[in-house]
Design a protein around this motif. Structure first.
Motif, short mmCIF file in Angstrom:
data_model
loop_
_atom_site.label_atom_id
_atom_site.label_comp_id
_atom_site.label_asym_id
_atom_site.label_seq_id
_atom_site.Cartn_x
_atom_site.Cartn_y
_atom_site.Cartn_z
N PHE A 15 16.43 29.32 46.51
CA PHE A 15 15.40 29.68 46.04
C PHE A 15 14.74 28.74 45.03
CE2 PHE A 15 14.18 31.24 41.82
CZ PHE A 15 13.63 31.43 41.05
N VAL A 16 15.24 27.61 44.97
CA VAL A 16 15.23 26.33 44.25
C VAL A 16 13.75 25.93 44.88
CG1 VAL A 16 14.87 23.94 43.37
CG2 VAL A 16 16.32 26.11 42.61
N ALA A 17 14.52 25.72 46.41
CA ALA A 17 13.57 25.46 47.29
C ALA A 17 12.08 25.64 47.81
CB ALA A 17 14.21 24.82 48.90
N MET A 69 12.48 28.19 33.49
CA MET A 69 12.93 29.27 32.93
C MET A 69 14.27 29.35 34.07
SD MET A 69 10.16 32.33 33.58
CE MET A 69 12.20 33.98 33.01
N HIS A 70 14.35 28.46 34.97
CA HIS A 70 15.87 28.67 36.07
C HIS A 70 16.35 27.17 35.74
CE1 HIS A 70 17.53 29.84 39.13
NE2 HIS A 70 18.11 29.02 39.83
N GLY A 71 15.57 26.74 34.69
CA GLY A 71 16.27 25.31 33.86
C GLY A 71 16.03 24.39 35.70
N VAL A 72 14.89 24.08 36.56
CA VAL A 72 14.73 23.08 37.64
C VAL A 72 13.46 22.26 36.90
CG1 VAL A 72 14.87 22.64 39.85
CG2 VAL A 72 15.98 24.54 39.41
N THR A 123 10.05 37.78 49.98
CA THR A 123 10.29 37.14 49.81
C THR A 123 11.88 36.09 48.02
OG1 THR A 123 10.25 35.87 52.17
CG2 THR A 123 11.82 35.00 50.80
N LEU A 124 10.75 35.10 47.58
CA LEU A 124 11.00 34.52 46.29
C LEU A 124 11.91 35.22 44.99
CD1 LEU A 124 8.49 31.35 45.81
CD2 LEU A 124 10.84 31.49 46.38
N ILE A 125 11.01 36.73 45.00
CA ILE A 125 11.31 38.10 44.44
C ILE A 125 12.43 38.24 44.81
CG2 ILE A 125 10.10 40.18 43.18
CD1 ILE A 125 7.30 39.09 43.64
N ALA A 126 12.93 38.60 45.65
CA ALA A 126 14.23 39.33 46.45
C ALA A 126 15.23 38.45 46.74
CB ALA A 126 13.79 39.42 47.96
N TRP A 127 15.11 37.41 46.49
CA TRP A 127 15.74 35.61 46.45
C TRP A 127 16.32 35.70 45.05
CZ3 TRP A 127 13.93 31.50 49.76
CH2 TRP A 127 14.82 31.88 51.21
N LEU A 131 20.06 36.70 42.37
CA LEU A 131 20.50 35.48 42.38
C LEU A 131 20.70 36.16 40.56
CD1 LEU A 131 18.62 32.21 43.49
CD2 LEU A 131 21.10 33.16 43.60
N GLY A 132 20.49 37.30 40.57
CA GLY A 132 20.01 38.14 39.29
C GLY A 132 18.64 37.83 38.27
N ARG A 133 18.66 37.19 38.45
CA ARG A 133 17.16 36.30 37.77
C ARG A 133 16.43 37.12 37.56
NH1 ARG A 133 18.02 31.33 34.96
NH2 ARG A 133 16.39 32.63 34.12
N ASP A 134 16.41 38.79 37.30
CA ASP A 134 15.34 39.63 37.33
C ASP A 134 13.74 39.00 36.26
OD1 ASP A 134 16.61 41.72 38.81
OD2 ASP A 134 16.51 42.75 37.10
#
Ligand SMILES: [Fe+2]
Ligand SMILES: [Fe+2]
Length: 167
Positions: A15-17, A69-72, A123-127, A131-134
């Motif tokens: 997801f991050v990639a 938000m994802h801490g990256v 794809t990113l939205i599905a991933w 990952l529980g990141r709605d």
């Protein structure tokens, strides 16, 4: 991504990639759109591309927001796919002298970009959801909706152009 170690171990890494890829794509489009706008001749095409340039700048900020938000840390990775699409657009455009034909080629190039973005965000939205990141998914959905609207607008302009040339 290293030659000696593999950096992607799980869906979160993937997801991050993907986020880094779309971050590169959006910034590359902010750089590329001004040239396309100056090449376009039809007023409606110029203004549609200009409006999407403004949207794209905002999309860059939304992607940065998702990184946060994802801490990256927000960073890009090379995206040879989008480089190829943008390069092809330049090569084709430089070979065209008729203005209506040039506009048709620019619309086609812009739609290839939109479709790349639409599939990437889908794809990113599905991933993200997986990952529980709605929360991340909902920010990315705002970008996806703008890409779909831009694509629909370009389809309408392409059809008008084809009809004008056939008349
Ligand atoms: Fe975009
Ligand atoms: Fe776009």
């Amino acid at each position: 991504m290293g030659f000696f170690t593999k950096d992607i171990h799980d869906m979160n890494d993937l997801f991050v990639a993907g986020l880094k890829d779309i971050y590169y794509v959006e910034t590359a489009i902010v750089d590329a759109l001004p040239d396309m706008i100056s090449m376009a001749t039809a007023k409606e095409l110029k203004s549609a591309l200009q409006a999407h340039l403004e949207e794209t700048k905002n999309q860059v900020r939304r992607v940065e927001q998702v990184f946060e938000m994802h801490g990256v840390r927000a960073e890009t990775v090379d995206s040879p796919a989008i480089d190829g699409i943008l390069e092809e657009a330049n090569v084709v455009a430089s070979d065209i002298d008729d203005k209506d034909v040039l506009d048709a080629a620019l619309i086609a190039a812009a739609q290839k970009v939109e479709h790349y973005e639409i599939t990437s965000y889908g794809t990113l939205i599905a991933w993200a959801k997986g990952l529980g990141r709605d929360d991340c998914a909902s920010v990315l959905t705002q970008n996806l909706d703008e890409e779909k609207a831009a694509d629909a607008k370009l389809t309408a302009l392409a059809e008008e152009g084809v009809n004008r040339m056939a008349a």
